[in-house]
Write a protein that holds these residues in place. Structure first.
Motif, PDB file in Angstrom:
ATOM      1  N   ARG A 169      63.024  41.402  15.951  1.00 34.45           N
ATOM      2  CA  ARG A 169      62.980  42.678  15.745  1.00 34.45           C
ATOM      3  C   ARG A 169      61.595  43.453  16.146  1.00 34.45           C
ATOM      4  N   TYR A 170      60.831  42.695  16.386  1.00 35.25           N
ATOM      5  CA  TYR A 170      59.402  43.102  17.034  1.00 35.25           C
ATOM      6  C   TYR A 170      59.328  42.624  18.305  1.00 35.25           C
ATOM      7  N   LEU A 171      59.074  43.228  19.485  1.00 36.31           N
ATOM      8  CA  LEU A 171      58.855  43.180  20.815  1.00 36.31           C
ATOM      9  C   LEU A 171      57.691  43.565  21.578  1.00 36.31           C
ATOM     10  N   LEU A 172      57.495  42.958  22.424  1.00 36.39           N
ATOM     11  CA  LEU A 172      56.133  43.145  23.354  1.00 36.39           C
ATOM     12  C   LEU A 172      56.423  44.051  24.707  1.00 36.39           C
ATOM     13  N   LEU A 173      56.004  45.142  24.981  1.00 37.16           N
ATOM     14  CA  LEU A 173      56.007  45.601  26.317  1.00 37.16           C
ATOM     15  C   LEU A 173      54.818  45.208  27.061  1.00 37.16           C
ATOM     16  N   VAL A 174      55.292  44.875  28.243  1.00 34.50           N
ATOM     17  CA  VAL A 174      54.206  44.545  29.113  1.00 34.50           C
ATOM     18  C   VAL A 174      54.033  45.514  30.196  1.00 34.50           C
ATOM     19  N   PHE A 175      52.599  45.741  30.358  1.00 40.28           N
ATOM     20  CA  PHE A 175      52.173  46.672  31.459  1.00 40.28           C
ATOM     21  C   PHE A 175      51.896  45.817  32.623  1.00 40.28           C
ATOM     22  N   SER A 176      52.871  45.591  33.390  1.00 39.05           N
ATOM     23  CA  SER A 176      52.607  44.494  34.600  1.00 39.05           C
ATOM     24  C   SER A 176      51.729  45.329  35.782  1.00 39.05           C
ATOM     25  N   ASP A 177      51.183  44.432  36.270  1.00 39.37           N
ATOM     26  CA  ASP A 177      50.083  45.090  37.503  1.00 39.37           C
ATOM     27  C   ASP A 177      51.129  45.652  38.559  1.00 39.37           C
ATOM     28  N   GLN A 178      50.958  47.034  38.923  1.00 36.87           N
ATOM     29  CA  GLN A 178      51.799  47.791  39.682  1.00 36.87           C
ATOM     30  C   GLN A 178      51.215  47.822  41.341  1.00 36.87           C
ATOM     31  N   ARG A 179      49.962  46.986  41.322  1.00 40.97           N
ATOM     32  CA  ARG A 179      49.223  46.914  42.498  1.00 40.97           C
ATOM     33  C   ARG A 179      50.166  46.213  43.645  1.00 40.97           C
ATOM     34  N   THR A 180      50.040  46.524  45.119  1.00 46.45           N
ATOM     35  CA  THR A 180      50.627  45.994  46.219  1.00 46.45           C
ATOM     36  C   THR A 180      49.712  44.527  46.496  1.00 46.45           C
ATOM     37  N   PRO A 181      50.275  43.576  47.199  1.00 41.00           N
ATOM     38  CA  PRO A 181      49.557  42.179  47.169  1.00 41.00           C
ATOM     39  C   PRO A 181      48.380  42.697  47.789  1.00 41.00           C
ATOM     40  N   GLU A 182      48.094  43.395  49.001  1.00 38.63           N
ATOM     41  CA  GLU A 182      47.136  44.130  49.700  1.00 38.63           C
ATOM     42  C   GLU A 182      46.100  44.622  48.922  1.00 38.63           C
ATOM     43  N   GLN A 183      46.450  45.378  47.786  1.00 40.80           N
ATOM     44  CA  GLN A 183      45.495  46.120  46.955  1.00 40.80           C
ATOM     45  C   GLN A 183      44.842  45.101  46.003  1.00 40.80           C
ATOM     46  N   ARG A 184      45.792  44.227  45.376  1.00 38.67           N
ATOM     47  CA  ARG A 184      45.052  42.863  44.470  1.00 38.67           C
ATOM     48  C   ARG A 184      44.184  42.229  45.455  1.00 38.67           C
ATOM     49  N   ALA A 185      44.551  41.770  46.750  1.00 33.15           N
ATOM     50  CA  ALA A 185      43.330  41.116  47.489  1.00 33.15           C
ATOM     51  C   ALA A 185      42.172  41.725  47.630  1.00 33.15           C
ATOM     52  N   THR A 186      42.195  43.137  48.079  1.00 29.93           N
ATOM     53  CA  THR A 186      41.247  43.980  48.166  1.00 29.93           C
ATOM     54  C   THR A 186      40.274  43.809  46.980  1.00 29.93           C
ATOM     55  N   ASP A 187      40.979  44.146  45.617  1.00 30.86           N
ATOM     56  CA  ASP A 187      40.149  44.188  44.660  1.00 30.86           C
ATOM     57  C   ASP A 187      39.518  42.898  44.333  1.00 30.86           C
ATOM     58  N   SER A 188      40.280  41.824  44.551  1.00 31.10           N
ATOM     59  CA  SER A 188      39.767  40.369  44.384  1.00 31.10           C
ATOM     60  C   SER A 188      38.549  40.226  45.236  1.00 31.10           C
ATOM     61  N   ALA A 189      38.559  40.665  46.500  1.00 34.52           N
ATOM     62  CA  ALA A 189      37.313  40.422  47.360  1.00 34.52           C
ATOM     63  C   ALA A 189      36.186  41.113  46.754  1.00 34.52           C
ATOM     64  N   GLU A 190      36.370  42.626  46.649  1.00 32.06           N
ATOM     65  CA  GLU A 190      35.500  43.316  46.132  1.00 32.06           C
ATOM     66  C   GLU A 190      34.651  42.940  44.826  1.00 32.06           C
ATOM     67  N   ALA A 191      35.601  42.315  43.699  1.00 29.55           N
ATOM     68  CA  ALA A 191      34.866  41.676  42.631  1.00 29.55           C
ATOM     69  C   ALA A 191      34.131  40.618  42.903  1.00 29.55           C
ATOM     70  N   GLN A 192      34.752  39.830  43.777  1.00 32.52           N
ATOM     71  CA  GLN A 192      33.934  38.666  44.176  1.00 32.52           C
ATOM     72  C   GLN A 192      32.624  38.905  44.762  1.00 32.52           C
ATOM     73  N   GLU A 193      32.613  39.916  45.609  1.00 30.34           N
ATOM     74  CA  GLU A 193      31.272  40.196  46.137  1.00 30.34           C
ATOM     75  C   GLU A 193      30.164  40.659  45.158  1.00 30.34           C
ATOM     76  N   ALA A 194      30.941  41.610  44.222  1.00 35.90           N
ATOM     77  CA  ALA A 194      29.999  42.247  43.225  1.00 35.90           C
ATOM     78  C   ALA A 194      29.254  40.902  42.382  1.00 35.90           C
ATOM     79  N   ALA A 195      30.124  40.130  42.344  1.00 38.68           N
ATOM     80  CA  ALA A 195      29.801  39.021  41.299  1.00 38.68           C
ATOM     81  C   ALA A 195      28.682  38.099  42.084  1.00 38.68           C
ATOM     82  N   ASP A 196      28.871  38.025  43.297  1.00 44.15           N
ATOM     83  CA  ASP A 196      27.888  36.975  44.187  1.00 44.15           C
ATOM     84  C   ASP A 196      26.465  37.819  44.438  1.00 44.15           C
TER      85      ASP A 196
END
Length: 320
Positions: A259-286
């Protein structure tokens, strides 16, 4: 021959009665006689009192029966109320259990989720669709994955302002890319129209798949996030004369009970966008790590300047 008159008789009886009363009061001579007379008169007393006692018994019986009927009706009403409360309590307990299971599932989901409630079922017997109480006003969009506490249920196929229609996995028009959790074998799971059964089509007869294997979403097609339970293989039929095996599986989600369900807001970014965001996040962490290391490094100590030689007395007086 004419007897004594009535007055004489009354007088004689009166004198006799008074005499007997006096004798009975002063002497014990008449006690045995009185006892015998009382024994003979007891049935007469009982018969004389019988109508009164019958009336009282009948009145008491009618009153007791009325009271018992009223009390019985009252107890029946109280029993019904208690049963209703017990049923409500049982329903609330089950609802609490389902919500707790759903909450635990939400904690295991990496993506953002929205809890919704099932409010209707499509009356068309040839489709497997349900209606939920969340719509575009809540951020619901087409294609959003829907799951319950046990696994994937389907996806949103129609969005209205305050509700949405969900196509279940078992609908004959639905397909989802899956993989065998044990070895990564990929396949397409299609609905059969049966609410408790899906099929894997075009699986090679020699494929490594067997009963009890867990099928999870593979993430191919970027519609469903990878790694969610989909079904458990229940039957594998192999025919040496056919190139493909017949694989039937049972959905892990309680499609006809949840009776109770979960709607998942999945990641709509393209693989290139996810890779770019991941690289930027890694650089900021470094950079943050380097800045913390510099701040924690000790500062080198500065050597003190040499002291000037002390002046002699001759120099102070201006003499050699």
């Amino acid at each position: 021959m004419k007897g004594p008159s009535l007055g004489v008789r009354l007088l004689v009886l009166t004198v006799l009665s008074v005499s007997l009363m006096v004798v009975d009061a002063r002497f014990d001579t008449l006690k045995p006689l009185r006892s015998q007379i009382g024994l003979l008169a007891t049935p007469l007393y009982w018969l004389a009192d019988l109508p009164t006692r019958l009336w009282e018994d009948m009145t008491l019986s009618i009153s007791s029966r009325s009271e018992l009927l009223a009390e019985n009706e009252k107890l029946k009403a109280e029993a019904l109320l208690l049963q209703r409360r017990l049923q409500k309590l049982a329903a609330l307990t089950e609802q609490n259990v389902r919500l707790r299971e759903l909450l635990n599932s939400a904690e295991l989901v990496d993506e953002q989720v929205l809890v919704s409630e099932l409010i209707g079922v499509d009356p068309n017997p040839f489709t497997q669709r349900v209606i939920i109480d969340k719509g575009s006003k809540d951020g619901v969009s087409l294609g959003m994955p829907v799951l319950d506490a046990r696994g994937l249920m389907g996806q949103v196929v129609e969005v209205m302002p305050y509700s949405a229609r969900v196509l279940l996995l078992t609908d004959a028009t639905h397909g989802i890319p899956v993989q065998v959790n044990r070895n990564g074998l990929r396949a397409i799971a299609n609905g059969t129209g049966n609410p408790g059964l899906i099929e894997l089509r075009h699986v090679a007869d020699t494929a490594d798949i067997k009963e009890g294997d867990l099928l999870v979403s593979s993430g191919l097609g970027q519609r469903f996030p990878a790694g969610y339970p989909v079904a458990i293989v229940k039957e594998v039929v192999r025919d040496s004369g056919q190139p493909f095996a017949i694989v039937r599986a049972e959905p892990t989600a309680a499609l006809s009970r949840s009776r109770y369900l979960l709607l998942v807001f999945s990641d709509q970014r393209t693989p290139e966008q996810r890779a770019t965001d991941s690289a930027e996040a890694q650089e900021a962490a470094d950079r943050d790590a380097a800045a913390r290391q510099e701040a924690a490094a000790p500062t080198p100590a500065v050597a003190p300047a040499p002291a000037a030689p002390a002046a002699t007395g001759e120099n102070r007086n201006g003499r050699n």
